[in-house]
Design a protein around this motif. Structure first.
Motif, mmCIF file in Angstrom:
data_model
loop_
_atom_site.group_PDB
_atom_site.id
_atom_site.type_symbol
_atom_site.label_atom_id
_atom_site.label_comp_id
_atom_site.label_asym_id
_atom_site.label_seq_id
_atom_site.Cartn_x
_atom_site.Cartn_y
_atom_site.Cartn_z
ATOM 1 N N ASP A 6 0.827 -1.214 0.000
ATOM 2 C CA ASP A 6 0.000 0.000 0.000
ATOM 3 C C ASP A 6 0.858 1.261 0.000
ATOM 4 O OD1 ASP A 6 -2.338 -1.455 -0.096
ATOM 5 O OD2 ASP A 6 -2.694 -1.359 2.076
ATOM 6 N N VAL A 7 1.951 1.242 0.753
ATOM 7 C CA VAL A 7 2.862 2.395 0.781
ATOM 8 C C VAL A 7 3.473 2.610 -0.605
ATOM 9 C CG1 VAL A 7 5.054 3.246 1.699
ATOM 10 C CG2 VAL A 7 3.366 2.244 3.250
ATOM 11 N N LEU A 8 3.923 1.520 -1.216
ATOM 12 C CA LEU A 8 4.515 1.623 -2.549
ATOM 13 C C LEU A 8 3.485 2.081 -3.580
ATOM 14 C CD1 LEU A 8 6.733 -1.598 -2.542
ATOM 15 C CD2 LEU A 8 7.537 0.776 -2.508
ATOM 16 N N LEU A 9 2.265 1.611 -3.447
ATOM 17 C CA LEU A 9 1.215 2.041 -4.371
ATOM 18 C C LEU A 9 0.965 3.534 -4.268
ATOM 19 C CD1 LEU A 9 -1.411 -0.843 -4.123
ATOM 20 C CD2 LEU A 9 -0.063 -0.193 -6.127
ATOM 21 N N THR A 10 0.973 4.047 -3.068
ATOM 22 C CA THR A 10 0.775 5.479 -2.874
ATOM 23 C C THR A 10 1.914 6.264 -3.511
ATOM 24 O OG1 THR A 10 -0.384 5.059 -0.806
ATOM 25 C CG2 THR A 10 0.454 7.290 -1.151
ATOM 26 N N GLU A 11 3.127 5.758 -3.333
ATOM 27 C CA GLU A 11 4.306 6.453 -3.846
ATOM 28 C C GLU A 11 4.417 6.385 -5.367
ATOM 29 O OE1 GLU A 11 9.143 6.365 -3.112
ATOM 30 O OE2 GLU A 11 7.804 5.374 -1.692
ATOM 31 N N TYR A 12 4.023 5.262 -5.947
ATOM 32 C CA TYR A 12 4.216 5.045 -7.392
ATOM 33 C C TYR A 12 2.885 4.903 -8.135
ATOM 34 C CZ TYR A 12 9.032 4.171 -6.049
ATOM 35 O OH TYR A 12 10.301 4.288 -5.549
ATOM 36 N N TYR A 13 1.870 5.640 -7.709
ATOM 37 C CA TYR A 13 0.536 5.472 -8.262
ATOM 38 C C TYR A 13 0.418 5.924 -9.718
ATOM 39 C CZ TYR A 13 -4.335 4.291 -7.438
ATOM 40 O OH TYR A 13 -5.567 3.667 -7.461
ATOM 41 N N SER A 14 1.416 6.641 -10.213
ATOM 42 C CA SER A 14 1.401 7.068 -11.613
ATOM 43 C C SER A 14 2.350 6.258 -12.477
ATOM 44 C CB SER A 14 1.762 8.553 -11.716
ATOM 45 O OG SER A 14 0.759 9.324 -11.111
ATOM 46 N N CYS A 15 3.001 5.271 -11.898
ATOM 47 C CA CYS A 15 3.920 4.404 -12.655
ATOM 48 C C CYS A 15 3.133 3.148 -13.057
ATOM 49 C CB CYS A 15 5.141 4.042 -11.810
ATOM 50 S SG CYS A 15 6.302 2.985 -12.696
ATOM 51 N N PHE A 16 2.534 3.217 -14.233
ATOM 52 C CA PHE A 16 1.604 2.174 -14.637
ATOM 53 C C PHE A 16 2.246 0.792 -14.820
ATOM 54 C CE2 PHE A 16 -0.330 6.210 -16.137
ATOM 55 C CZ PHE A 16 -1.293 6.273 -15.138
ATOM 56 N N ILE A 39 -8.325 -8.425 -1.832
ATOM 57 C CA ILE A 39 -7.127 -8.348 -2.680
ATOM 58 C C ILE A 39 -7.537 -8.264 -4.148
ATOM 59 C CG2 ILE A 39 -5.051 -9.592 -3.432
ATOM 60 C CD1 ILE A 39 -4.858 -8.338 -0.627
ATOM 61 N N LEU A 40 -8.496 -9.093 -4.548
ATOM 62 C CA LEU A 40 -8.962 -9.045 -5.939
ATOM 63 C C LEU A 40 -9.606 -7.698 -6.249
ATOM 64 C CD1 LEU A 40 -10.416 -12.642 -6.475
ATOM 65 C CD2 LEU A 40 -8.238 -11.698 -7.288
ATOM 66 N N GLN A 41 -10.304 -7.134 -5.272
ATOM 67 C CA GLN A 41 -10.926 -5.821 -5.492
ATOM 68 C C GLN A 41 -9.858 -4.739 -5.655
ATOM 69 O OE1 GLN A 41 -14.209 -5.398 -6.147
ATOM 70 N NE2 GLN A 41 -13.459 -3.395 -6.767
ATOM 71 N N LYS A 42 -8.787 -4.817 -4.866
ATOM 72 C CA LYS A 42 -7.674 -3.864 -5.033
ATOM 73 C C LYS A 42 -7.079 -3.988 -6.432
ATOM 74 C CE LYS A 42 -5.808 -3.377 -0.335
ATOM 75 N NZ LYS A 42 -4.592 -3.561 0.483
ATOM 76 N N ALA A 43 -6.917 -5.225 -6.884
ATOM 77 C CA ALA A 43 -6.354 -5.455 -8.218
ATOM 78 C C ALA A 43 -7.267 -4.879 -9.291
ATOM 79 C CB ALA A 43 -6.123 -6.949 -8.439
ATOM 80 N N LEU A 44 -8.573 -5.038 -9.135
ATOM 81 C CA LEU A 44 -9.518 -4.457 -10.094
ATOM 82 C C LEU A 44 -9.427 -2.933 -10.124
ATOM 83 C CD1 LEU A 44 -12.767 -6.596 -9.633
ATOM 84 C CD2 LEU A 44 -11.330 -6.442 -11.671
ATOM 85 N N THR A 45 -9.277 -2.334 -8.958
ATOM 86 C CA THR A 45 -9.155 -0.872 -8.876
ATOM 87 C C THR A 45 -7.901 -0.399 -9.603
ATOM 88 O OG1 THR A 45 -10.321 -0.868 -6.759
ATOM 89 C CG2 THR A 45 -8.988 1.071 -7.266
ATOM 90 N N ILE A 46 -6.807 -1.131 -9.431
ATOM 91 C CA ILE A 46 -5.559 -0.773 -10.110
ATOM 92 C C ILE A 46 -5.727 -0.919 -11.623
ATOM 93 C CG2 ILE A 46 -3.147 -1.412 -10.455
ATOM 94 C CD1 ILE A 46 -3.116 -2.246 -7.465
ATOM 95 N N CYS A 47 -6.345 -2.002 -12.059
ATOM 96 C CA CYS A 47 -6.569 -2.198 -13.498
ATOM 97 C C CYS A 47 -7.382 -1.052 -14.087
ATOM 98 C CB CYS A 47 -7.277 -3.527 -13.751
ATOM 99 S SG CYS A 47 -6.259 -4.980 -13.455
ATOM 100 N N ALA A 48 -8.415 -0.642 -13.366
ATOM 101 C CA ALA A 48 -9.249 0.464 -13.843
ATOM 102 C C ALA A 48 -8.426 1.743 -13.963
ATOM 103 C CB ALA A 48 -10.430 0.675 -12.898
ATOM 104 N N ARG A 49 -7.532 1.983 -13.006
ATOM 105 C CA ARG A 49 -6.689 3.187 -13.058
ATOM 106 C C ARG A 49 -5.774 3.144 -14.281
ATOM 107 N NH1 ARG A 49 -4.778 7.570 -11.033
ATOM 108 N NH2 ARG A 49 -2.545 8.024 -10.948
ATOM 109 N N HIS A 53 -5.966 5.962 -17.226
ATOM 110 C CA HIS A 53 -4.962 7.033 -17.255
ATOM 111 C C HIS A 53 -3.718 6.752 -18.098
ATOM 112 C CE1 HIS A 53 -7.187 9.370 -14.326
ATOM 113 N NE2 HIS A 53 -7.291 8.287 -13.562
ATOM 114 N N SER A 54 -3.439 5.501 -18.406
ATOM 115 C CA SER A 54 -2.247 5.218 -19.194
ATOM 116 C C SER A 54 -2.468 5.638 -20.644
ATOM 117 C CB SER A 54 -1.908 3.727 -19.141
ATOM 118 O OG SER A 54 -0.790 3.460 -19.968
ATOM 119 N N THR A 55 -1.398 6.067 -21.283
ATOM 120 C CA THR A 55 -1.477 6.426 -22.699
ATOM 121 C C THR A 55 -0.901 5.318 -23.584
ATOM 122 O OG1 THR A 55 0.653 7.564 -22.544
ATOM 123 C CG2 THR A 55 -1.342 8.902 -22.227
ATOM 124 N N GLU A 56 -0.368 4.263 -22.975
ATOM 125 C CA GLU A 56 0.238 3.168 -23.731
ATOM 126 C C GLU A 56 -0.774 2.044 -23.946
ATOM 127 O OE1 GLU A 56 4.171 1.913 -22.562
ATOM 128 O OE2 GLU A 56 4.434 3.770 -21.428
#
Length: 199
Positions: A6-16, A39-49, A53-56
């Motif tokens: 969670d700490v790393l996610l906060t720090e690198y939330y824009s590093c897709f 855990i699966l819900q967290k993964a879904l949230t990350i996928c949605a982000r 937001h990614s341009t690639e």
């Protein structure tokens, strides 16, 4: 571990790319977590982000595939079809075009490397699809046996035990399962013996 993630996610939330690696990590260990559904819900949230937001395109596609896998793991097959469609998409073979372009530019070694990777990926896809299709053919013993025989021939031809042992092991377990569903314990035992020899 989850707090550290969670700490790393906060720090690198824009590093897709990093976010997608975290999704892979979640998928690898969610069954052992205290709350697998969370855990699966967290993964879904990350996928949605990543998708939003990614341009690639590659990262968006990887996030989409991961999202579909998560829904499959949750037993939500209809959501998988809504995400990916009812039918598989036609592969355009861009790998061959890229390899040819490298060759035309005087870089045959790069072209060979691309084609080797492409052949390896397609070989794994054939084996994986054949393995997954086995249990769909349990009622058709002739087709089932022919598929088992052909996949084993691929293993020998390409020395798959050295290249990708996990695919081989998964095949033997699924083949044994299929044989047991067909009430053919002797063939199932042969598959398990092949599994055991590799381990």
């Amino acid at each position: 571990v989850e707090l550290e993630i969670d700490v790393l996610l906060t720090e690198y939330y824009s590093c897709f790319p990093f976010l997608l690696k975290v999704v892979q990590l979640y998928l690898n260990y969610f069954k052992t977590a205290q709350n697998p559904e969370a855990i699966l819900q967290k993964a879904l949230t990350i996928c949605a982000r990543v998708k939003q937001h990614s341009t690639e395109i590659e990262l968006k596609n990887e996030a989409l595939s991961a999202e579909a896998l998560i829904h499959l793991l949750k037993g939500d097959a209809q959501q998988v079809l809504e995400l990916l469609g009812e039918e598989p998409k036609l592969e355009l073979g861009n790998d061959q075009l890229i390899a040819t372009a490298h060759s035309m530019l005087g870089n045959p070694e790069k072209a060979k490397e691309i084609m080797q990777v492409c052949m390896y990926q397609q070989l794994l896809a054939v084996i994986s699809n054949g393995t997954e299709g086995l249990l769909l053919e349990v009622d058709n013993t002739e087709h089932f046996d022919e598929t088992v025989k052909r996949i084993q021939q691929l293993f020998a031809l390409f020395q798959m035990e050295q290249l990708q042992i996990n695919s081989v092991l998964v095949f033997y377990v699924k083949a044994a399962t299929g044989y047991m569903l067909q009430q053919r314990p002797q063939q199932a035992l042969e598959m398990l013996e092949s599994f055991q020899k590799i381990c």
